[in-house]
Design an enzyme around this catalytic site. Structure first.
Site, PDB file in Angstrom:
ATOM      1  N   ASP B 128     -14.264 -10.552  33.207  1.00 20.23           N
ATOM      2  CA  ASP B 128     -15.536 -11.166  33.620  1.00 20.23           C
ATOM      3  C   ASP B 128     -15.349 -12.371  34.533  1.00 20.23           C
ATOM      4  O   ASP B 128     -16.336 -12.894  35.065  1.00 20.23           O
ATOM      5  CB  ASP B 128     -16.323 -11.606  32.381  1.00 20.23           C
ATOM      6  CG  ASP B 128     -16.825 -10.423  31.575  1.00 20.23           C
ATOM      7  OD1 ASP B 128     -16.888  -9.313  32.132  1.00 20.23           O
ATOM      8  OD2 ASP B 128     -17.158 -10.606  30.397  1.00 20.23           O
ATOM      9  N   ARG B 163     -36.291   6.470  44.792  1.00 20.32           N
ATOM     10  CA  ARG B 163     -36.324   5.972  43.432  1.00 20.32           C
ATOM     11  C   ARG B 163     -35.669   4.603  43.361  1.00 20.32           C
ATOM     12  O   ARG B 163     -34.809   4.282  44.178  1.00 20.32           O
ATOM     13  CB  ARG B 163     -35.417   6.842  42.561  1.00 20.32           C
ATOM     14  CG  ARG B 163     -36.016   8.028  41.961  1.00 20.32           C
ATOM     15  CD  ARG B 163     -34.886   8.743  41.220  1.00 20.32           C
ATOM     16  NE  ARG B 163     -35.319  10.085  40.895  1.00 20.32           N
ATOM     17  CZ  ARG B 163     -34.502  11.072  40.641  1.00 20.32           C
ATOM     18  NH1 ARG B 163     -33.198  10.877  40.715  1.00 20.32           N
ATOM     19  NH2 ARG B 163     -34.975  12.262  40.345  1.00 20.32           N
ATOM     20  N   MET B 170     -20.746  -5.033  33.788  1.00 24.41           N
ATOM     21  CA  MET B 170     -20.252  -5.928  32.746  1.00 24.41           C
ATOM     22  C   MET B 170     -20.617  -7.378  33.050  1.00 24.41           C
ATOM     23  O   MET B 170     -20.884  -7.740  34.194  1.00 24.41           O
ATOM     24  CB  MET B 170     -18.745  -5.782  32.614  1.00 24.41           C
ATOM     25  CG  MET B 170     -18.358  -4.474  31.913  1.00 24.41           C
ATOM     26  SD  MET B 170     -16.591  -4.406  31.511  1.00 24.41           S
ATOM     27  CE  MET B 170     -15.884  -4.776  33.105  1.00 24.41           C
ATOM     28  N   GLY B 171     -20.553  -8.205  32.033  1.00 28.28           N
ATOM     29  CA  GLY B 171     -20.867  -9.633  32.179  1.00 28.28           C
ATOM     30  C   GLY B 171     -21.825 -10.088  31.094  1.00 28.28           C
ATOM     31  O   GLY B 171     -23.025 -10.115  31.305  1.00 28.28           O
ATOM     32  N   ARG B 172     -21.284 -10.438  29.935  1.00 32.95           N
ATOM     33  CA  ARG B 172     -22.141 -10.834  28.837  1.00 32.95           C
ATOM     34  C   ARG B 172     -22.675 -12.252  29.022  1.00 32.95           C
ATOM     35  O   ARG B 172     -23.844 -12.528  28.784  1.00 32.95           O
ATOM     36  CB  ARG B 172     -21.359 -10.776  27.522  1.00 32.95           C
ATOM     37  CG  ARG B 172     -21.709  -9.609  26.656  1.00 32.95           C
ATOM     38  CD  ARG B 172     -20.877  -9.584  25.394  1.00 32.95           C
ATOM     39  NE  ARG B 172     -20.120  -8.337  25.333  1.00 32.95           N
ATOM     40  CZ  ARG B 172     -20.653  -7.167  24.949  1.00 32.95           C
ATOM     41  NH1 ARG B 172     -21.914  -7.089  24.613  1.00 32.95           N
ATOM     42  NH2 ARG B 172     -19.915  -6.078  24.918  1.00 32.95           N
ATOM     43  N   GLN B 274     -15.160   0.348  34.326  1.00 34.19           N
ATOM     44  CA  GLN B 274     -14.897  -0.895  35.063  1.00 34.19           C
ATOM     45  C   GLN B 274     -13.597  -1.572  34.649  1.00 34.19           C
ATOM     46  O   GLN B 274     -13.067  -2.401  35.371  1.00 34.19           O
ATOM     47  CB  GLN B 274     -16.050  -1.891  34.857  1.00 34.19           C
ATOM     48  CG  GLN B 274     -17.350  -1.461  35.494  1.00 34.19           C
ATOM     49  CD  GLN B 274     -18.529  -2.258  34.971  1.00 34.19           C
ATOM     50  OE1 GLN B 274     -18.906  -3.273  35.526  1.00 34.19           O
ATOM     51  NE2 GLN B 274     -19.121  -1.810  33.876  1.00 34.19           N
ATOM     52  N   ARG B 275     -13.110  -1.297  33.457  1.00 34.43           N
ATOM     53  CA  ARG B 275     -11.935  -2.027  32.998  1.00 34.43           C
ATOM     54  C   ARG B 275     -10.683  -1.160  32.884  1.00 34.43           C
ATOM     55  O   ARG B 275      -9.636  -1.651  32.436  1.00 34.43           O
ATOM     56  CB  ARG B 275     -12.215  -2.756  31.696  1.00 34.43           C
ATOM     57  CG  ARG B 275     -12.430  -1.882  30.479  1.00 34.43           C
ATOM     58  CD  ARG B 275     -12.802  -2.727  29.249  1.00 34.43           C
ATOM     59  NE  ARG B 275     -12.156  -4.007  29.264  1.00 34.43           N
ATOM     60  CZ  ARG B 275     -12.760  -5.170  28.950  1.00 34.43           C
ATOM     61  NH1 ARG B 275     -14.012  -5.187  28.584  1.00 34.43           N
ATOM     62  NH2 ARG B 275     -12.104  -6.280  28.995  1.00 34.43           N
TER      63      ARG B 275
END
EC number: 2.7.1.90
Lengths: 342, 342, 342, 342
Positions: B128, B163, B170-172, B274-275
């Protein structure tokens, strides 16, 4: 306020991202008008322009190259060049000029700005990452990524045939691409222009690698040179224009390695693929931020300045700083990386 | 000299590159022996080790994950944890411990080092990018690259069907991945945990984008929250363990956009892709240099320190600096990027 | 039952996938034992073997190259070659031999099988896709993908500088890679070995492309030749071993285009990157299915046969069918693609 | 001759390549004019058109999506739909209609052609590869490539944490994407809609994989269903429109695995990224050839026909053949792949 924009020198992934950011912020936030100049300095020299507004920059963020075109035209070497540029800017009522380019392009911008009162802002551009005053230039990360992927691929073919693979990457005067891609790709030897290499040492590394039952990858910058300097004397031939044509250092080195170690060696010259195509996420980020800060320089009438990266910040430095000296690989850094050789 | 190495917390592309660099330099230049600890702090707690030498680190540079395994085990929350760790280190005659991890892992290392005299060196790790005291952490560039490529792909499907596409990344606690990938991917809205968002404003941007005949991409960090905070009250359900389960912010937002704008919206949650996988060239470079400098800290007996990136240099800072506060997105930077919204 | 496996000729993404599938199915379903032979036919000639079982094939599916190594050793050209192979197989109690390779390797397998009673099964392998009796060979799709990505990248650099970019791809005798990657990459000229090209026609296409304000990409297979055949006479030089060395067709063509059209032209020779690295999903699929069907041939004692792709089915054909004639590009197909030239 | 073109149904990488090929050959070789219809059947229903000529198809080959837009509008379900379409075609003097689409779009084309005398040519399109009468459809290879890359990435994160990773891929009625990407990605379990799965068997494979000290990857098509069919009864919740909302099979399965094996499990739903972005080289090749042959059908006035791939040839079949039955995964093929489970 009318702002001119031009891109000079070799193309580089991220040029379009800079242009888009300049125009988006300039139009939306400051209400500026823009004039795109064609093919670097040729544009203002010959009054060659292209429309530049929000619709023309739509969708160009991920596209390599430059919608403005580029060239190596140097107005300082053109009769009456400076005067013609000033005349074009006056005729088109251009109040400020953003020049995106490398050593040559920015050198002209510095002269124009410092000696001729033309309000210039610079954006540094070099795929080789060899401009001073900025931590990185956009395009470099993309080039390193492409070279690293190529090295990744070459490992498996080297191992399958127990051959030496020599990879020649860009870097005439500085070895940044070789150093970064060589390290990232797990190369066994990395040769850079900053330090003349010893062919015998290279062969020793190659041999030691084979002894460990692995096949060596040698990454060499196009500007790297052997210590004894005899490369330039061999292998020269005349091209069809009658010019002397030297085979590249990669090909030369592969032959030397074959001759001295008795192992098969092959060369891959990555060439133009390193500078084309869609920019990496990092380069899009950096180029976009450069563009946003360049137009802020214009708004602040802070001319004669160039945007630059320092850590994670975009700062402003005198344009002349960028071209004062070449940013080369520090010997200590090269030594740090040397732990992986052999 | 025997050096222990462990990797804690969530996995991150580049962990193996750090490990390899530590071992290559430690063995070749300093003649050290190594002990790999399994699964973060579980290793020294339970004396779970794995062989770690030149052959075991061969070929791991381009591989994601960690050959040492990882876990979220926290010895501070384990009865007698500190004593057991000290005992294991003593039994195995480990003279120094390199801990590669994020806030939690480094927090333990700081305590061990500062309060219990265990000679620790830290290597910062968080996908992150929210650790203080370092410009970037490895893994982040890879994650941003993957998210950007996904956004690139989603543009064409959004345009074809007109649309809204909501991409949850991610990124809490920090919006770095959202900000970088959103900017690089040309997103029309970027929402980060640092600033509560106004759904009506999001819908206004969405609508304005459609009015210009383009389909909007909304990038939202998983930790982003609406201003009115009502998200958590809706859509909750019980999972099969009977725990309350919240649908993610991405899915919630897509439904709100549909309801308020009348336009179709779809969500993509990028999740674990992503990881995982091979690190980008930049992350391999950064991780390798972190490893080389971490083993130099050991050689210098400079304990209680963590390696960090400052510009293009690797520096040393107190481990505790990394965990003192979360590195979040500066409001000024978020505003800078806001020129592309709508 | 003990089954020998060897890989011969140039390496190719997918070789490891074939090996893994053979071993996984052979061990798990049929309880066979395996002997890996090193470096193609050198293995059985010199009794050079490598362990081959479930643990040794773990994790190799996505890896390029071949864990068995490869070589171009031809036992038919080695004194007493056939007898030595039979002796090795007898000594090691190998009951069947799976040979994965191209024209040469399969030619030997056909002879061994048909004339000497050695129970062989063939798996076709050529990155050039020029083996008869199968719709596609693995490795080809990967090579086409890499070449296409390179062409994509070169478009932007060509446009930025309004230059001709000549891309030389693999294909000594057949133009499949040039044709597929050239079409997929939107090339403006594609030149293949099957049809001698007219330099004047190439220059006419180049010029017409510039007239439409676009920069041309010329894709040329390494084996393509001009009509007048004068290429071989020019540009030859002696390499450091004193052998005559011809510059490649790509470089030659760029110079001719420059001379005849007055436009700048640059060449990129893709080289070994086309055959290295991780196989595409298609190649992993095809290679795996080839492996599964090859071991089924062994189980059925259906020797002298080669697996082949027909539509979406894997079929069995006589090994000799693969090598009976080169599979070249049909003139009608080349003409079909010609609509995009110029 | 004026030719109408429309694209219907979900978007798919390669649509633009088809359109470009149709127009390039139609204009250059046959001198046709073109009318682009907007958003599938909505175009001819509402006389919504877009310019379609050589300049509009420039540069679209590598771009995902469709420049014509798409929709799921079905004229058979619209009052007076057929008559309105015929009227639009008559008004615009459109002599032939090329419809690029899946089951629904081609079903309408078949009816229009067979029952109403509208001269239609079909081009098959489904990312799921489940249309009969053609070996492959474009877009499928791209989707498989994206899913495979994601699976590659998830392996490292699964191994680092010794977790189960469930990957949900597209495929409502047919498991082609799951089967191909699961095989290519080295998945340990692949679940497809064609065969109801036994959760206990899945858990047995998962457990056996852990026993071998590896972390399992489970690839599941979105349309796969457990044997006992209880999935639909659990986990349902109301979405914000008050509609019943089912959690996907991936999420459901991860929870079941956790509950039954006691191992941590995580789900990744790949979603729309599978259908967006630049087409693979294979898909560009296939789509382009479909386009070239579709316009040849028009030239030959061979209406009511669809182009299709058979081996390496493009053939013509009745449009109705494509929609006669769904092309599902053959049980024998699924069993063949099953050797890699567990």
């Amino acid at each position: 306020m009318r702002v001119g924009v031009l891109t000079g020198g070799g193309d580089c992934p991220g040029l379009n991202a800079v242009i888009r950011a300049i125009v988006r912020k300039g139009v939306q936030e400051y209400g500026y008008d823009f004039t795109g100049f064609r093919d670097g300095w040729r544009g203002p020299l010959e009054n060659a322009t292209v429309r530049l507004d929000i619709p023309t920059v739509r969708g160009i963020l991920p596209r390599g190259g430059t919608i403005l075109g580029s060239s190596r035209t140097n107005p300082l070497k053109v009769a009456d060049g400076i005067r013609r540029i000033k005349q074009t800017l006056a005729e088109l009522e251009v109040d400020a000029l953003i020049t995106i380019g490398g050593e040559d392009t920015l050198g002209v911008a510095a002269r124009l700005s410092d000696e001729h009162g033309v309000p210039c802002v610079g954006v540094p551009k070099t795929i080789d990452n060899d401009l001073s005053a900025t931590d990185y230039t956009f395009g470099f990360d993309t080039a390193v990524g492409i070279a690293t992927e190529a090295i990744d691929r070459l490992h498996t073919t080297a191992e399958s045939h127990m051959r030496v693979l020599v990879v020649e990457v860009m870097g005439r005067h500085a070895g940044w691409i070789a150093l970064h891609s060589g390290l990232a790709g797990g190369a066994n030897v990395i040769l850079i222009p900053e330090q003349r290499f010893d062919v015998e040492q290279v062969c020793a590394w190659v041999t030691s690698r084979f002894r460990a039952s692995y096949a060596p990858i040698v990454v060499v910058a196009e500007g790297a040179m052997p210590k004894d300097g005899d490369m330039v004397l061999k292998d020269q031939s005349l091209d069809s224009f009658g010019h002397v044509r030297l085979s590249g250092v990669g090909e030369w080195l592969a032959k030397e390695i074959e001759k001295r170690t008795g192992k098969e060696a092959r060369t891959t010259v990555l060439g133009h693929v390193q500078r084309g195509g869609t920019p990496s996420a990092f380069d899009r980020w950096l180029a976009t931020r450069f563009g946003l800060h360049a137009i802020d320089c214009v708004r602040d009438r802070d001319f004669g300045r160039m945007v630059a990266l320092r850590g994670t910040d975009i700062v402003r430095v005198p344009i002349a700083d960028a071209t004062a000296r070449l940013k080369t690989v520090d010997p200590a850094l090269y030594e740090e990386v040397g732990v992986f050789f052999g």
